[in-house]
Design a protein around this motif. Structure first.
Motif, PDB file in Angstrom:
ATOM      1  N   ARG A   4      10.214  11.182  35.301  1.00 56.04           N
ATOM      2  CA  ARG A   4       8.845  11.688  35.205  1.00 56.04           C
ATOM      3  C   ARG A   4       7.834  10.588  35.488  1.00 56.04           C
ATOM      4  N   GLU A   8       5.129  10.519  38.522  1.00 54.88           N
ATOM      5  CA  GLU A   8       3.694  10.369  38.276  1.00 54.88           C
ATOM      6  C   GLU A   8       3.113   9.227  39.098  1.00 54.88           C
ATOM      7  N   HIS A 115      -8.295  15.999  32.433  1.00 52.99           N
ATOM      8  CA  HIS A 115      -6.920  16.419  32.126  1.00 52.99           C
ATOM      9  C   HIS A 115      -5.938  15.240  32.157  1.00 52.99           C
ATOM     10  N   HIS A 116      -6.420  14.065  32.536  1.00 55.63           N
ATOM     11  CA  HIS A 116      -5.607  12.849  32.447  1.00 55.63           C
ATOM     12  C   HIS A 116      -5.812  12.116  31.118  1.00 55.63           C
ATOM     13  N   ASP A 118      -5.903  11.871  27.018  1.00 51.16           N
ATOM     14  CA  ASP A 118      -5.348  12.508  25.823  1.00 51.16           C
ATOM     15  C   ASP A 118      -6.454  12.796  24.805  1.00 51.16           C
ATOM     16  N   TRP A 157       0.080  22.809  37.001  1.00 48.74           N
ATOM     17  CA  TRP A 157      -0.178  21.835  35.940  1.00 48.74           C
ATOM     18  C   TRP A 157       1.074  21.041  35.614  1.00 48.74           C
ATOM     19  N   LYS A 158       2.237  21.665  35.713  1.00 48.62           N
ATOM     20  CA  LYS A 158       3.480  20.945  35.448  1.00 48.62           C
ATOM     21  C   LYS A 158       3.735  19.847  36.475  1.00 48.62           C
ATOM     22  N   HIS A 163      -1.532  15.375  31.891  1.00 47.67           N
ATOM     23  CA  HIS A 163      -0.797  16.245  30.965  1.00 47.67           C
ATOM     24  C   HIS A 163      -1.694  16.965  29.968  1.00 47.67           C
ATOM     25  N   TYR A 164      -3.021  16.920  30.150  1.00 51.94           N
ATOM     26  CA  TYR A 164      -3.903  17.415  29.092  1.00 51.94           C
ATOM     27  C   TYR A 164      -4.947  18.407  29.605  1.00 51.94           C
TER      28      TYR A 164
END
Length: 203
Positions: A4, A8, A115-116, A118, A157-158, A163-164
């Motif tokens: 993963r 990324e 969305h990057h 947290d 999104w996956k 991840h946010y």
């Protein structure tokens, strides 16, 4: 290194990111954002834009050459991206600690970056955006939304390096803690998306 993490790093490479944004409807997004950006410089021949998570700094094209444009990104690889026909100040930095003084920006742009971040960094980034903005400055915020009922959105999104993703309600609630929302526009590319402008609340 976990698969993963490798994926990324590949996905976040400036060249791959440029291809991704084109695939996901960058031209339409730019057509929606251009008049919003134009409003910020309509009566201001010179100013300063701070692009948080600026990446390849493609958004530089939306502001006049006379405006100072800071593209701030945590990935040092963006420093290798070729310059455009307008001057760009590229800085390696974090959304939670912008390397700029207080009250130094006329516009802060947060484009497809939340969305990057947290749940710890996200509210700090908003405080930082407010800190560097002049009292009469503008926040321009745009990002995709988390919508559980759209399978294509969930699938993309996956694949995203961030991840946010958050719902519209979550984003607006956080933003109104630091800003007064002036205008909201909603549209759909791959994801349902939100574009809003806001002004900093008095300190």
């Amino acid at each position: 290194m976990p698969f993963r993490s490798v994926l990324e790093r590949i996905v976040s490479h400036p060249t791959i990111n440029e291809f991704q944004t084109r695939l996901f409807g960058r031209s339409r997004l730019e057509a929606i954002m251009n008049p919003v950006a134009a409003h910020t410089f309509a009566d201001t021949p010179e100013g300063t834009v701070v692009d948080i998570g600026g990446g390849t700094a493609r958004s530089r094209a939306m502001w006049p050459a006379e405006w100072t444009y800071y593209s701030i990104d945590p990935d040092a690889r963006v420093l290798e991206v070729e310059a455009t026909d307008k001057p760009i100040e590229r800085l390696v930095g974090d959304a939670a600690a912008l390397p700029l003084p207080d009250n130094s920006a006329d516009v802060v742009l947060m484009q497809c970056v939340s969305h990057h971040l947290d749940d710890f960094i996200w509210p700090i980034s908003l405080r930082e955006a407010k800190r560097v903005l002049k009292p009469e400055g503008s926040l321009i915020f745009v990002d995709g939304l988390w919508t559980n009922h759209r399978w294509i959105s969930r699938a993309f999104w996956k694949l995203d390096a961030g991840h946010y993703p958050r719902t519209s309600e979550q984003l607006e609630s956080a933003i109104t803690g630091q800003f007064s929302i002036v205008d909201i526009e909603r549209f759909t590319l791959v994801h349902h998306s939100i574009l809003l402008t806001a002004s900093p609340l008095p300190t």
